[in-house]
Design an enzyme around this catalytic site. Structure first.
Site, PDB file in Angstrom:
ATOM      1  CG  HIS A  57      29.770  45.245  48.735  1.00  0.00           C
ATOM      2  ND1 HIS A  57      28.461  45.503  48.375  1.00  0.00           N
ATOM      3  CD2 HIS A  57      30.062  46.174  49.688  1.00  0.00           C
ATOM      4  CE1 HIS A  57      28.001  46.521  49.067  1.00  0.00           C
ATOM      5  NE2 HIS A  57      28.961  46.948  49.878  1.00  0.00           N
ATOM      6  CD  GLU A  58      32.662  45.529  52.604  1.00  0.00           C
ATOM      7  OE1 GLU A  58      33.047  46.717  52.547  1.00  0.00           O
ATOM      8  OE2 GLU A  58      31.587  45.199  53.128  1.00  0.00           O
ATOM      9  CG  HIS A  61      32.656  50.176  49.524  1.00  0.00           C
ATOM     10  ND1 HIS A  61      31.796  51.130  49.034  1.00  0.00           N
ATOM     11  CD2 HIS A  61      31.864  49.236  50.116  1.00  0.00           C
ATOM     12  CE1 HIS A  61      30.548  50.792  49.295  1.00  0.00           C
ATOM     13  NE2 HIS A  61      30.564  49.641  49.945  1.00  0.00           N
TER      14      HIS A  61
END
Length: 264
Positions: A57-58, A61
């Site tokens: 997820h990170e 980004h």
């Protein structure tokens, strides 16, 4: 020198490799029934898989920010998938794992620091924010693939339950993350399209957005509605309520509950 540094900044960390190894070994133990305690194996498998999804997820980004103009994410270690590199390891890893253990909710974490002034174009800003929860969506689709492909023949029941619970976590994280609440990715998607005045007035609320969502989820009516939505999405992906319930039941092996969830 710059080229070598760039390659080093993108080298997958040994910490992440270790977490993936735990996920693989415990997943094998759940599948084969090799573990002495099926519940403990499910706990370790789902928890490690959840941490892997948080790292991805990170990373999503950061990788999207890199291609949008923020070249600083590499030096910060965000492209190594190392959970210890995040600016708020507590928010990104520890709290989401704790909420899974305590409440069975895929609470979104947060925090790669993107230097937004390096990025031009509202669409790019929106895409950076959307990339994280879209990763949870992709993870949910993969976890539920055996269900919606009707390919469950030969899949051991404990592994099926574990996948169903992991999918529940991904769906709940995606839904919560896409809420247009300051501090969450959903607000980050729409923020570039708001007026400067609105953004300035809302900015002080960002640190409290996640806390407000968490507080609302403690209200039984809100919690019930939220999980109704989660279960509706899971149902559309072929996962029944019983399967995700049994996954949560197995995950909480320390409660030693018995009933509907036989694994033999």
């Amino acid at each position: 020198m710059g080229h070598e540094g760039g390659r080093g900044e993108r080298r997958i960390s040994s910490v992440f490799v270790g977490i993936v190894a735990v996920m693989a070994v415990t997943g094998w133990a759940v599948w084969t029934g090799y573990a002495t305690s099926t519940g403990l194996a499910v706990f370790l498998f789902v928890t490690s898989a959840w941490i892997v999804s948080l790292c991805l997820h990170e990373y999503a980004h950061a990788r999207t920010a890199l291609h949008s103009g923020d070249l600083s994410v590499g030096a910060k270690g965000y492209l190594t998938l190392n959970p210890l590199a995040y600016t708020h390891a507590l928010l990104s890893i520890v709290l989401p794992v704790l909420f899974v253990i305590l409440g069975g909710i895929g609470l979104p974490g947060g925090a790669v620091y993107i230097e937004r002034d390096r990025i031009r174009g509202r669409w790019r800003h929106s895409l950076i924010s959307a990339a994280g929860p879209l990763t949870n969506v992709a993870f949910a689709v993969v976890c539920t693939a055996p269900f919606w492909l009707d390919a469950l023949d030969g899949v051991p029941r404990p592994f099926r339950y574990a996948l169903a619970f992991l999918a529940l976590l991904q769906v709940s994280a995606a839904i919560l993350n896409f809420l247009p609440v300051p501090g969450l990715d959903g607000y980050g998607v729409i923020e570039p399209w708001l007026s400067h005045r609105v953004r300035r007035e809302v900015a002080p609320l960002a640190p409290f957005g996640l806390l407000a969502v968490f507080a609302l989820l403690w209200i039984p009516a809100v919690n019930g509605f939220f999980f109704d939505v989660v279960y509706a999405v899971l149902s559309a992906l072929g996962v029944g309520d019983l399967e995700s319930y049994c996954g949560r039941d197995l995950y909480r092996f320390w409660q030693d509950t018995e009933g509907l969830c036989a694994t033999d």
